[in-house]
Design an enzyme around this catalytic site. Structure first.
Site, mmCIF file in Angstrom:
data_model
loop_
_atom_site.group_PDB
_atom_site.id
_atom_site.type_symbol
_atom_site.label_atom_id
_atom_site.label_comp_id
_atom_site.label_asym_id
_atom_site.label_seq_id
_atom_site.Cartn_x
_atom_site.Cartn_y
_atom_site.Cartn_z
ATOM 1 N N GLY A 124 -43.304 91.529 -32.382
ATOM 2 C CA GLY A 124 -44.416 90.693 -31.945
ATOM 3 C C GLY A 124 -44.182 90.146 -30.554
ATOM 4 O O GLY A 124 -45.081 90.109 -29.717
ATOM 5 N N GLU A 136 -41.423 81.746 -29.565
ATOM 6 C CA GLU A 136 -40.556 82.291 -28.514
ATOM 7 C C GLU A 136 -39.980 81.195 -27.618
ATOM 8 O O GLU A 136 -38.822 81.277 -27.194
ATOM 9 C CB GLU A 136 -41.329 83.312 -27.673
ATOM 10 C CG GLU A 136 -41.915 84.475 -28.459
ATOM 11 C CD GLU A 136 -40.913 85.145 -29.387
ATOM 12 O OE1 GLU A 136 -39.733 85.263 -29.012
ATOM 13 O OE2 GLU A 136 -41.302 85.546 -30.495
#
Length: 649
Positions: A257, A299
């Site tokens: 992803g 992230e």
């Protein structure tokens, strides 16, 4: 790269210079390289102080199919304890494997276009350049890349414009030198070469979003969200984001992803409708917007948990991915409070973890791994979802203020270094309130039962309605009968309970259940007990089963337009998830699980419906065509034609 590629167009040459410190005399240097052509006659090892070159007897690289992926340099004489410089000239392939330094293709105005990008986690930096490719071997990196006119090069750090100069032997190419990186693991090194455009965040100019020219307008939302995420992380950790910039780039061909490379985060992006980074306000869904916020939060949480503090070895991958999974929801709620991220944690990460970890062949959070294939295999629901769920439970046990106090101690001690689970326990132990833990039990003792053992328990709550007592026991929960007859796992379970009619503040008190039955006084027989409740949220990483009478009381307590909010949304989700999981495992009659759903005529929130719809499909798929069962099924549900309006979709 617009034209048809030359046979050598998808190759590159590189030079690597590595400074090492020899701590013990040795006549061999072992590093990593994979699928690289090493020009053996260019390999040199030089004493940094004297400038003396060491005599090399041989340079050996493991075969491409060898899972060890070593590059060994053998020396005629032993290297003394000193500092040395290794230099190697090599050639690599810009592969199409989505790992290492690879090419990604896309169409623009009916023309084939290319961009080059890296994906190094977990063990693919060695596919781009020879290196010491293990997370504990942190170093600073000075990256230089030669690019053609019209192309942009990005890396972890900003460019050092003062060093830019043409490449003499390659006409039309210019060197782009980047400032020295912070001390970091090799898997976090990143670079990208493209003809993309960028958007600068209107909130903080350090943040940029990069994408193909025709998609760059869909990067506006990400450019606004990213600095907000970092601000929330800075506020919680009290540690400033360490880099002078943060680039976010959408890549057409990407295995995962997204990837948390320090300062250059990469995201999968087929188009704006299926991108992890790009959000098109005109035709993307609300779900896509939430997914973008969640992935960016995931992230950027890694910039602290994974980049600043990295695992000593991949056995503790969960210290990266568990924190990022939890914080994607926790920090997501900080950035987008209306998106109900923490509510949805129950039906997404927690549900995935409980489903996966109920299998007999599940593995602990801390798991021995050695080879690249073993390492890749643990990028799974245990490391991510169970890791995040256990961290969420730790926040509940310690309380929010103490949890972050302990994490700040952990970050401060381990920053720019490497940690394992014991380092985390030590940091959090500094914030454990007096009287929280059982006598002579350390925080490590509690948490080791969750990190070093596979699975999780089901807590059985059995009431004696004549004596007004209640017993609590535990055993490991399996979704189907285990093959192995003996399972001795025992967990330190933080029991919290809510009793009908009592102040909800009482549910915050923890009683510890370990290897013995606990007996307590029970409320009067007309009242229900709800276990695993903290501030109206199910936070313990375990399931709860009750006696039949208590299940019915809980179901009836919310079965009505004026009753549905007797229990919180999270509590209702918990009861639905537990009852159906127990029914599937033959630990509870399906009649009771279905009885629990009767209240759904009055349910107006999204998350409980998310919890139960898959369960209805599971039953329907298996019993379709059985008229007697379908009649009972509909009757048990109590389904009517009442109009249900969902308020949180």
């Amino acid at each position: 790269m617009d034209e048809a590629p030359h046979p050598k167009a998808f190759t590159y040459e590189g030079d690597i210079s590595i400074t090492i410190k020899v701590l013990k005399a040795t006549d061999m240097i072992r590093m990593h390289a994979h699928n690289l052509t090493i020009y053996v006659n260019t390999v040199s090892v030089t004493n940094e102080r004297s400038g003396e070159k060491q005599n090399i007897t041989s340079v050996e690289q493991t075969k491409p199919d060898d899972d060890r992926q070593f590059l060994d340099i053998f020396l005629e004489n032993e290297l003394e304890e000193n500092t040395y410089i290794i230099k190697i000239h090599f050639e690599g392939m810009l592969n199409s494997d989505l790992a290492g330094f690879y090419r990604s293709g896309y169409m623009e105005n009916n023309k084939q276009k290319w961009m080059l990008v890296t994906q190094f986690e977990a063990t693919a930096a060695r596919r781009a350049f020879p290196c010491f490719d293990e997370p504990a071997l942190k170093a600073t990196f000075d990256v230089s890349i030669a690019r053609r006119k019209g192309w942009t090069v990005l890396s972890n750090m900003p460019q050092n414009d003062q060093l830019r100069k043409p490449l003499p032997r390659q006409k039309g190419y210019t060197w782009v030198h980047f400032k020295q990186s912070l001390k970091m693991s090799s898997y976090l090194v990143a670079f990208a070469v493209s003809q993309f455009k960028s958007i600068t965040s209107p909130i903080d100019a350090r943040f940029k979003v990069w994408a193909r020219p025709e998609l760059i307008h869909t990067g506006k939302y990400a450019a606004e969200v990213a600095p907000k995420v970092v601000q929330c992380m800075e506020n919680r950790t009290q540690h400033k984001y360490d880099l002078p910039k943060s680039d976010h780039i959408a890549v057409q061909d990407f295995e995962y992803g997204a990837m948390e490379n320090w300062g250059l985060v990469t995201y999968r992006s087929g188009n704006a409708l299926e991108s992890m980074l790009l959000y098109n306000e005109e035709n993307s869904t609300t779900y896509s917007k939430q997914a973008t916020a969640s992935v960016i939060a995931h992230e950027l949480a890694h910039q602290w948990f994974g980049n600043l503090v990295s695992p000593k070895w991949w056995s503790n991958l969960w210290l990266n991915e568990g924190f990022a999974t939890f914080l994607a929801n926790y920090i997501g709620s900080c950035v987008e409070p209306k998106m109900a991220f923490m509510e949805q944690f129950l039906t997404a990460p927690l549900a995935r973890a409980l489903r996966t970890d109920a299998l007999e062949d599940s593995h602990p959070l801390v798991v021995p791994v050695a080879s690249p294939s073993e390492i890749k295999a643990i990028f799974d629901g245990i490391s991510y979802s169970k890791g995040g769920s256990v961290i969420r439970m730790m926040l509940s046990i310690l309380g929010e203020e103490n949890f972050w106090k302990g994490l700040r101690a952990y970050i401060e001690k381990m920053k720019f270094s490497n940690a394992d689970q014991n380092d985390l326990w030590r940091g959090l132990s500094t914030a454990v309130p007096n009287g929280l833990l059982p006598n002579n039990v350390e925080f490590k003792d509690i948490m080791d039962t969750w990190a070093l053992q596979a699975g999780y328990p089901v807590v059985t709550v059995t009431r004696d309605y004549d004596k007004n007592t209640v017993n609590f026991t535990q055993k490991r929960f399996f979704s189907s009968a285990p093959v192995k007859k003996e399972h001795n796992e025992v967990y330190w379970v933080p029991l919290t309970k809510l009793v009908q009619g009592e102040p909800k503040e009482h549910s915050n008190n923890i009683t510890w259940l370990y290897n013995e039955t606990i007996t307590m006084a029970s409320p009067s027989s007309d009242k229900w007990i709800l276990v695993n409740n903290d501030k109206n949220v199910s936070v313990g990483y375990y399931r709860v089963n009750y006696d039949k009478e208590n299940w019915k009381k809980l179901s009836e307590s919310i079965n009505g337009a004026q009753l549905v909010n007797t229990l919180s949304v999270n509590n209702r989700v918990q009861l639905l998830m537990d009852s159906f999981a127990l029914a599937k495992a033959k630990e509870l009659d399906y009649e009771l699980a279905l009885f629990m759903t009767k209240y759904l005529n009055y349910e107006t929130e999204l998350t409980p419906w998310n919890a139960v719809l898959d369960e209805f499909n599971y039953i329907y798929d298996r019993m379709f065509g059985d008229e007697s069962f379908m009649t009972m099924f509909e009757a048990s549900l109590g389904i009517s034609d009442n109009h249900v309006k969902c308020t949180n979709i």
